[in-house]
Design an enzyme around this catalytic site. Sequence first.
Site, PDB file in Angstrom:
ATOM      1  N   ASP A  79       1.085  -1.313  -0.270  1.00  0.00           N
ATOM      2  CA  ASP A  79      -0.039  -0.347   0.135  1.00  0.00           C
ATOM      3  C   ASP A  79       1.282   1.486   0.051  1.00  0.00           C
ATOM      4  O   ASP A  79       1.762   1.479   0.911  1.00  0.00           O
ATOM      5  CB  ASP A  79      -1.014   0.095   0.859  1.00  0.00           C
ATOM      6  CG  ASP A  79       0.079  -0.288   2.608  1.00  0.00           C
ATOM      7  OD1 ASP A  79      -0.016   0.689   3.123  1.00  0.00           O
ATOM      8  OD2 ASP A  79       0.410  -1.462   3.494  1.00  0.00           O
ATOM      9  N   ASP A 168     -10.463   3.782   5.254  1.00  0.00           N
ATOM     10  CA  ASP A 168      -8.849   3.542   6.217  1.00  0.00           C
ATOM     11  C   ASP A 168      -9.632   3.840   7.724  1.00  0.00           C
ATOM     12  O   ASP A 168      -9.212   5.189   7.494  1.00  0.00           O
ATOM     13  CB  ASP A 168      -7.590   3.897   5.798  1.00  0.00           C
ATOM     14  CG  ASP A 168      -6.327   3.771   6.293  1.00  0.00           C
ATOM     15  OD1 ASP A 168      -6.637   3.563   7.777  1.00  0.00           O
ATOM     16  OD2 ASP A 168      -5.408   4.571   6.288  1.00  0.00           O
ATOM     17  N   GLU A 170      -8.861   4.212  11.291  1.00  0.00           N
ATOM     18  CA  GLU A 170      -7.895   3.694  12.860  1.00  0.00           C
ATOM     19  C   GLU A 170      -7.390   5.118  13.379  1.00  0.00           C
ATOM     20  O   GLU A 170      -7.882   6.720  13.458  1.00  0.00           O
ATOM     21  CB  GLU A 170      -6.153   3.424  11.811  1.00  0.00           C
ATOM     22  CG  GLU A 170      -6.013   4.899  11.298  1.00  0.00           C
ATOM     23  CD  GLU A 170      -4.100   4.377  10.389  1.00  0.00           C
ATOM     24  OE1 GLU A 170      -3.820   4.435  11.031  1.00  0.00           O
ATOM     25  OE2 GLU A 170      -4.131   4.133   9.383  1.00  0.00           O
TER      26      GLU A 170
END
Length: 280
Positions: A79, A168, A170
């Site tokens: 990534d 994503d 987090e």
Amino acid sequence: MDFVRNSIARIRGRSRRCLFTGALTGLLLLLSSPPALPDPTGGALVRGSAYMGIGVLAHDGTAGTPPPAPRASQTEGVDVSSHQEDVDWPSLWDSGTRWAYTKATEGTYYTNPYFTQQYDGSYDSGMIRGAYHFATPDTAGGAAQADYFLAHGGGWSKDGKTLPGVLDIEWNPYGDACYGLSKSAMVDWIRDFLDRYKSRTGRDAVIYTATNWWDECTGDHAGFGPTNPLWVARYASTVGTLPAGWSSYTMWQYTSTGPAVGDHDRFNGSQEKLGDFATG
């Protein structure tokens, strides 16, 4: 003379008041401004500079064990974000990397300036590729961020070469770990993003997260496991405990210090299965 002395005194008084007012204003601005947070390279962290796994080392650390040995049953991936700039995709292909995700967007205010080179370059090298969105639930709603992601490279097509978009979600690199949201509000925000992405693409988005963050900020919510594939972050030789709701993972980010490009990942299946996953 008295008139001159009085005029000078008045001017000096005004000057002192101006100096005091300016100093007070500067102090208030300094106190009201949030402190700059350091980024991994030692500079000031600015909006847009977050990347997949930015909080993993800081909060979870690393097990200090070697990365998992290559397996025929798992397919290597990477990534990338703007931090990698132009990526040497042919070299990654030659090293065995077969899939890639590129950061497309963050919030509703940032697009990756290297997105085209990274997204198209991985495809041109032969990889199956996809895009991810770095969520900032404190800046805009989930549906609005899904729309922004889709408008800037986050779409999906059933061509066997495009992976579903990734949320994503987090640790917040700019402030409070849970973005100032309660556990229930965070779950609602995630659901709004996922619902909008599914309604516009027909595909369930992947959730990238870390087990400890998921527990802290969603209360270990188990409701997304039946529909949304899991991409779990843990820098160790084993994947460890998964977030609630998932009995297995689809992808695993296992290191931030891999060869050529730092963040390396495993798809939990063969290359043929990876193609099936892309097709949906």
